[in-house]
Enzyme design. Structure first.
Site, PDB file in Angstrom:
ATOM      1  N   ARG A 224      46.874  43.647  46.450  1.00  0.00           N
ATOM      2  CA  ARG A 224      47.927  44.033  47.597  1.00  0.00           C
ATOM      3  C   ARG A 224      47.093  42.636  48.155  1.00  0.00           C
ATOM      4  NH1 ARG A 224      51.665  46.189  46.300  1.00  0.00           N
ATOM      5  NH2 ARG A 224      50.975  48.976  46.890  1.00  0.00           N
ATOM      6  N   HIS A 272      55.645  39.175  46.696  1.00  0.00           N
ATOM      7  CA  HIS A 272      56.231  40.126  46.703  1.00  0.00           C
ATOM      8  C   HIS A 272      57.029  40.723  45.404  1.00  0.00           C
ATOM      9  CE1 HIS A 272      53.762  44.594  47.361  1.00  0.00           C
ATOM     10  NE2 HIS A 272      53.994  44.891  46.332  1.00  0.00           N
TER      11      HIS A 272
HETATM   12  P1  NDP Z   1      45.710  52.544  38.426  1.00  0.00           P
HETATM   13  O1  NDP Z   1      45.514  53.446  39.335  1.00  0.00           O
HETATM   14  O2  NDP Z   1      46.478  52.902  36.958  1.00  0.00           O
HETATM   15  O3  NDP Z   1      45.117  51.499  37.682  1.00  0.00           O
HETATM   16  C1  NDP Z   1      42.981  50.901  38.890  1.00  0.00           C
HETATM   17  C2  NDP Z   1      42.667  50.331  37.943  1.00  0.00           C
HETATM   18  O4  NDP Z   1      41.912  50.043  39.022  1.00  0.00           O
HETATM   19  C3  NDP Z   1      41.887  51.408  37.591  1.00  0.00           C
HETATM   20  O5  NDP Z   1      40.922  50.940  35.981  1.00  0.00           O
HETATM   21  C4  NDP Z   1      40.397  51.476  38.182  1.00  0.00           C
HETATM   22  O6  NDP Z   1      39.260  51.759  37.570  1.00  0.00           O
HETATM   23  C5  NDP Z   1      40.458  50.106  38.918  1.00  0.00           C
HETATM   24  N1  NDP Z   1      40.021  50.512  39.889  1.00  0.00           N
HETATM   25  C6  NDP Z   1      39.643  51.268  41.337  1.00  0.00           C
HETATM   26  N2  NDP Z   1      38.665  51.193  42.179  1.00  0.00           N
HETATM   27  C7  NDP Z   1      38.354  50.541  40.815  1.00  0.00           C
HETATM   28  C8  NDP Z   1      36.881  49.838  41.794  1.00  0.00           C
HETATM   29  N3  NDP Z   1      36.321  49.401  42.760  1.00  0.00           N
HETATM   30  N4  NDP Z   1      36.115  48.848  40.909  1.00  0.00           N
HETATM   31  C9  NDP Z   1      37.355  47.877  40.231  1.00  0.00           C
HETATM   32  N5  NDP Z   1      37.780  49.126  39.693  1.00  0.00           N
HETATM   33  C10 NDP Z   1      37.982  49.962  39.911  1.00  0.00           C
HETATM   34  O7  NDP Z   1      46.022  51.147  38.827  1.00  0.00           O
HETATM   35  P2  NDP Z   1      47.585  50.303  38.480  1.00  0.00           P
HETATM   36  O8  NDP Z   1      47.362  49.803  37.128  1.00  0.00           O
HETATM   37  O9  NDP Z   1      49.007  51.702  38.162  1.00  0.00           O
HETATM   38  O10 NDP Z   1      48.340  49.774  39.854  1.00  0.00           O
HETATM   39  C11 NDP Z   1      47.362  48.631  40.528  1.00  0.00           C
HETATM   40  C12 NDP Z   1      47.883  48.372  41.556  1.00  0.00           C
HETATM   41  O11 NDP Z   1      48.937  47.133  41.163  1.00  0.00           O
HETATM   42  C13 NDP Z   1      47.835  48.950  42.709  1.00  0.00           C
HETATM   43  O12 NDP Z   1      47.602  49.426  43.627  1.00  0.00           O
HETATM   44  C14 NDP Z   1      48.822  48.164  43.409  1.00  0.00           C
HETATM   45  O13 NDP Z   1      48.090  47.845  44.328  1.00  0.00           O
HETATM   46  C15 NDP Z   1      49.153  46.931  42.767  1.00  0.00           C
HETATM   47  N6  NDP Z   1      50.557  46.468  42.107  1.00  0.00           N
HETATM   48  C16 NDP Z   1      51.679  45.461  42.850  1.00  0.00           C
HETATM   49  C17 NDP Z   1      52.858  45.615  42.642  1.00  0.00           C
HETATM   50  C18 NDP Z   1      53.313  44.301  42.886  1.00  0.00           C
HETATM   51  O14 NDP Z   1      54.705  44.269  43.125  1.00  0.00           O
HETATM   52  N7  NDP Z   1      52.598  42.960  43.412  1.00  0.00           N
HETATM   53  C19 NDP Z   1      53.552  46.124  41.590  1.00  0.00           C
HETATM   54  C20 NDP Z   1      52.993  47.189  41.755  1.00  0.00           C
HETATM   55  C21 NDP Z   1      51.162  47.595  41.729  1.00  0.00           C
HETATM   56  P3  NDP Z   1      39.270  53.154  36.264  1.00  0.00           P
HETATM   57  O15 NDP Z   1      39.750  52.719  35.166  1.00  0.00           O
HETATM   58  O16 NDP Z   1      37.907  53.238  36.613  1.00  0.00           O
HETATM   59  O17 NDP Z   1      39.556  54.057  37.713  1.00  0.00           O
HETATM   60  C1  OXD Z   2      53.686  48.479  44.394  1.00  0.00           C
HETATM   61  C2  OXD Z   2      54.502  47.837  44.715  1.00  0.00           C
HETATM   62  O1  OXD Z   2      52.404  49.399  44.343  1.00  0.00           O
HETATM   63  O2  OXD Z   2      55.838  47.076  44.189  1.00  0.00           O
HETATM   64  O3  OXD Z   2      54.241  49.492  43.277  1.00  0.00           O
HETATM   65  O4  OXD Z   2      54.111  46.872  45.403  1.00  0.00           O
END
Ligand code: NDP
Ligand code: OXD
Length: 309
Positions: A224, A272
């Site tokens: 983000r 994005h």
């Molecule tokens: P998940 O919830 O599956 O994974 C999040 C990961 O981040 C987990 O491994 C989690 O750790 C880790 N995490 C969260 N907080 C912390 C922290 N404070 N310190 C260290 N690690 C942390 O999310 P997704 O993989 O599905 O998606 C990730 C992000 O990608 C979304 O939230 C979104 O913002 C972004 N996104 C962007 C898109 C784009 O087009 N640019 C499209 C889709 C998503 P743990 O495993 O220990 O819980």
């Molecule tokens: C998502 C994105 O969070 O598209 O899926 O950014």
């Protein structure tokens, strides 16, 4: 049963037939033509106006069109008793992996430098680093980060990941928590941000983080815009400590006209689009959760607002 659908018109055109085909009993209503708000039981949404969801008294579940739910967490009137389900589906995952692999290879193979050389018709071979000597670090080893990490490892890149809780992934060097961050950064030449935006991760791509990366590191932000302190990146690019960056997400979207990232020679901007939910594949996880709810079973991929994702 009714389903509120709010999205861009073009996406509604894809979603409505997909929902009707898979859930024929479901009446689909597209925002703003919602009819009686008390009839709305499910919503599939992306960035709804703050307060809108509070108006549906009989809501059973809120489905986010995206994996990130920061757009919902910031709504002070989000109904606290209604489960929020984030998007987990193979189209979104494979799109993100494509983006991360593409941008990682772009920086690994010095494509910005070759593009500059092309612009001045220069034929010069730059030093070549074999994949297994290129250290990539993925912040976030969740659904998206772990898939990207595994695919990068199959290309023989030296991949590490960082998460909140401990992880064990084949072929990936796993770090976790604040105690693991420094070592993770110190070994990372290409840093990919794929953590969710929470109070703990806001501004995590900052001057302090950059200083802990080796000189000449590259940044890929697909998380983000709120993860990145933009002035710190511009300063680190200016000093040369950070070589280059690929940015897909921004504080203000669309990225405002005249923003320094637009014309920056060391920045790649995409609007994005790192990944996009694909209705054709996403309908399965949506429908499966509706069926679970109707059968009185617990939903999958429910957001835990205490941890923020
Ligand atoms: P998940 O919830 O599956 O994974 C999040 C990961 O981040 C987990 O491994 C989690 O750790 C880790 N995490 C969260 N907080 C912390 C922290 N404070 N310190 C260290 N690690 C942390 O999310 P997704 O993989 O599905 O998606 C990730 C992000 O990608 C979304 O939230 C979104 O913002 C972004 N996104 C962007 C898109 C784009 O087009 N640019 C499209 C889709 C998503 P743990 O495993 O220990 O819980
Ligand atoms: C998502 C994105 O969070 O598209 O899926 O950014």
């Amino acid at each position: 049963m009714a389903l509120l659908f709010k999205s861009d018109a073009d996406r509604a055109e894809l979603w409505v037939p997909a929902i009707r085909a898979r859930l024929p009993e479901m009446e689909v209503r597209v925002w703003p033509d919602l009819g009686d708000p008390d009839e709305i039981e499910y919503t599939l949404i992306w960035k709804p106006p703050a307060g809108l969801l509070a108006g549906f008294k009989n809501l059973k579940a809120i489905f986010s069109l995206g994996a990130g739910i920061d757009h919902l967490a910031s709504d002070p009137k989000l109904p606290p008793q209604v489960p929020v389900v984030r998007m987990v589906e193979r189209g979104l995952t494979s799109g993100m992996t494509e983006y991360v692999v593409m941008q990682t290879l772009f920086h690994h193979r010095r494509m910005l430098d070759y593009r500059d050389q092309q612009a001045c018709e220069t034929w010069k071979i730059l030093p070549f680093v074999p994949a297994w000597k290129r250290r990539v670090g993925i912040m976030g080893l969740g659904v998206l980060g772990s898939d990207a990490a595994e695919k990068l490892a199959t290309l023989r890149l030296d991949v590490a990941g960082w998460s909140r809780s401990p992880k064990a992934l084949d072929g990936i060097d796993c770090y976790h928590g604040s105690e693991g961050l420094e070592d993770f950064l110190a070994r990372t030449e290409i840093l990919v941000c794929l953590v969710p935006l929470t109070d703990e991760t806001r501004g995590i791509l900052n001057a302090d983080t950059f200083a802990k990366l080796p000189a000449g590191a590259c940044i890929i932000n697909a998380g983000r815009g709120g993860h990145l302190v933009e002035e710190d990146l511009l300063a680190a690019l200016e000093s040369g400590h950070i070589d280059s960056a690929s940015l897909d997400v921004f504080h203000d979207e669309p990225l405002p006209a005249g923003h320094p990232f637009w014309q920056h020679p060391r920045v790649v901007v995409t609007p994005h689009v790192a990944s996009i939910t694909v209705p054709e594949t996403a309908i399965e996880s949506l429908a499966a959760n509706v069926e679970r709810m109707e059968a009185g079973l617990p939903l999958e991929n429910v957001v835990d607002f205490k941890r923020g994702y």
